[in-house]
Design an enzyme around this catalytic site. Structure first.
Site, short mmCIF file in Angstrom:
data_model
loop_
_atom_site.label_atom_id
_atom_site.label_comp_id
_atom_site.label_asym_id
_atom_site.label_seq_id
_atom_site.Cartn_x
_atom_site.Cartn_y
_atom_site.Cartn_z
N ARG A 103 4.73 -5.89 -10.91
CA ARG A 103 6.13 -5.59 -10.64
C ARG A 103 6.73 -6.61 -9.68
O ARG A 103 7.89 -7.01 -9.84
CB ARG A 103 6.24 -4.17 -10.07
CG ARG A 103 7.67 -3.65 -10.05
CD ARG A 103 7.72 -2.18 -9.71
NE ARG A 103 7.20 -1.91 -8.37
CZ ARG A 103 7.04 -0.69 -7.86
NH1 ARG A 103 7.34 0.39 -8.59
NH2 ARG A 103 6.57 -0.52 -6.65
N LYS B 137 12.50 -4.56 -7.43
CA LYS B 137 12.35 -4.06 -6.06
C LYS B 137 12.81 -5.15 -5.11
O LYS B 137 12.04 -6.03 -4.72
CB LYS B 137 10.90 -3.66 -5.82
CG LYS B 137 10.75 -2.52 -4.84
CD LYS B 137 9.37 -1.91 -4.88
CE LYS B 137 9.21 -0.86 -3.79
NZ LYS B 137 9.94 0.38 -4.04
N GLU C 249 18.43 7.63 -10.35
CA GLU C 249 17.38 7.92 -9.37
C GLU C 249 18.03 8.10 -8.01
O GLU C 249 19.26 8.11 -7.90
CB GLU C 249 16.32 6.82 -9.36
CG GLU C 249 16.84 5.44 -8.98
CD GLU C 249 15.72 4.40 -8.86
OE1 GLU C 249 14.63 4.73 -8.35
OE2 GLU C 249 15.96 3.25 -9.27
C1 PLP Z 1 9.81 1.60 -4.71
C2 PLP Z 1 10.87 2.38 -5.38
C3 PLP Z 1 10.57 3.56 -6.10
C4 PLP Z 1 9.20 4.18 -6.14
O1 PLP Z 1 8.25 3.36 -6.76
P1 PLP Z 1 6.69 3.58 -6.52
O2 PLP Z 1 6.06 2.46 -7.22
O3 PLP Z 1 6.34 4.89 -7.11
O4 PLP Z 1 6.48 3.58 -5.04
C5 PLP Z 1 11.60 4.20 -6.77
N1 PLP Z 1 12.87 3.72 -6.73
C6 PLP Z 1 13.18 2.61 -6.04
C7 PLP Z 1 14.59 2.14 -6.03
C8 PLP Z 1 12.20 1.91 -5.35
O5 PLP Z 1 12.52 0.81 -4.66
#
Ligand code: PLP
Length: 341
Positions: A82, A184, A220
């Site tokens: 990722r 991210k 989300e």
């Molecule tokens: C990091 C993150 C998540 C959660 O991802 P994980 O890999 O499960 O920790 C969800 N939404 C956003 C916007 C994120 O930055």
């Protein structure tokens, strides 16, 4: 190994410097060999790409002690992949996956004294990140970068059980179609700070973002994906090109299907449907699952049938199974647990 004298049970989710961090610098088109260093302070030019144009991406994962005394990391290969996808979207040279895996091992081993003991509920949080480090002024990708992994011990997310939270439908958008919602990047968080501060001021724990194109579909929160459970025990999770592909969510989907025999739908979820679900939760590395008890849409309350006192039964089962896998109490799918020591 002598552990540090830390009250593991009372740790929160906050930065505490540890002895070592892993650093590799990118210059002249390549990453250097990398090393563990002592200095928690980054020295960069005042016009560095990260400072001027927010050219940075990050990851988050945990290392912890299992029941049989090993130190392990949960699916670091997924974080490596990722981070690569995030980097490519921001014109950052990706850090090679095999080196990412090696760096995780090295930095956790070097900070073994900070890895919380089994049973404390605490863990060592790892924050890998890459940022543009050389000066830019005209808008352009940096030419030099730093990859770094810092570690910090963090407490159990829920002290004394997971209490359902109250969230609100947010009038601000998190991500544009074809934008950067799926990577991210710090920039996605910078612009969420106003919205989350406002939510807190209004008495809400989190924001539920809807899709910015139509404002009809659930996306989300600022930092966690949604999981819903229908009244007939189906797990439903929003599918969208503008949400961050949570590793916890993808792991829970697998656990739901393969360990619990539940039906799972990954599809667009209309906000209109939310009132008909039995359970709602947020998922991410920090908490695994946080139950949502109430969703407020401009004064209209949706109270989840699972209530405000505890996590609903299906999410609870999912939570217990995944955390059991992480702690080594339940057999993990091949490749999920990376043994460090
Ligand atoms: C990091 C993150 C998540 C959660 O991802 P994980 O890999 O499960 O920790 C969800 N939404 C956003 C916007 C994120 O930055």
């Amino acid at each position: 190994m002598e552990k540090k004298n830390i009250d593991w049970g009372s740790l929160g989710f906050a930065y505490m410097p540890t002895d070592k961090r892993y650093v590799s610098n990118y210059k002249d088109g390549k990453w250097d060999d990398g090393a563990l260093i002592d200095d928690p302070v980054v020295h960069i030019n005042e016009s560095a790409g990260v400072l001027q144009y927010a050219q940075t991406v990050f990851e988050g994962l945990k290392a912890y002690t299992t029941e049989d005394g090993h130190i392990v990391a949960f699916r670091p290969d997924m974080n490596a992949e990722r981070l690569e996808a995030s980097a490519l979207r921001l014109q950052i040279p990706p850090f090679p996956k095999d080196r990412f895996m090696e760096a995780v091992k090295e930095v956790v081993a070097a900070n073994e004294a900070y890895v919380p003991p089994y049973g404390s509920g605490a863990s060592l949080y790892l924050r890998p990140f890459i940022f543009g480090s050389d000066p830019v002024l005209g808008v352009a990708p940096a030419k030099e970068y730093q990859f770094r992994i810092l570690c910090t011990p963090v407490g159990p997310y829920f002290k004394g059980g997971a209490k359902p939270i109250t969230i609100r439908v947010c009038d601000f958008d998190r991500a544009a179609p074809h934008g950067t919602g799926h990577i991210k990047a710090g920039l996605n968080y910078a612009m969420s700070l106003y919205a989350i501060t406002d939510a807190h001021n209004q008495g809400y724990d989190e924001n539920m973002y809807l899709d910015s194109a139509t404002r009809t579909k659930v996306e989300e929160t600022g930092g966690a994906n949604f999981l819903f459970v229908t009244k007939d025990n189906k797990v439903v999770t929003p599918k969208s090109d503008t949400i961050l592909p949570s590793i916890t969510r993808r792991s829970l989907v697998y656990v739901a299907k393969e360990y619990l025999g539940l039906e799972v739908e990954e599809r667009e979820v209309l906000f209109e449907e939310v009132k008909d679900f039995a359970e709602c939760g947020l998922c991410g590395t920090a908490a695994v699952i946080s139950p949502v008890g109430k969703i407020v849409d401009h004064g209209k309350e949706i109270c989840m049938p699972s209530g405000m006192s505890e996590m609903g039964p299906v999410l609870k089962k999912l939570y217990e199974t995944l955390t059991g896998i992480q702690q080594g109490k339940i057999k993990a799918p091949e490749g999920w647990i990376q043994v460090i020591k």
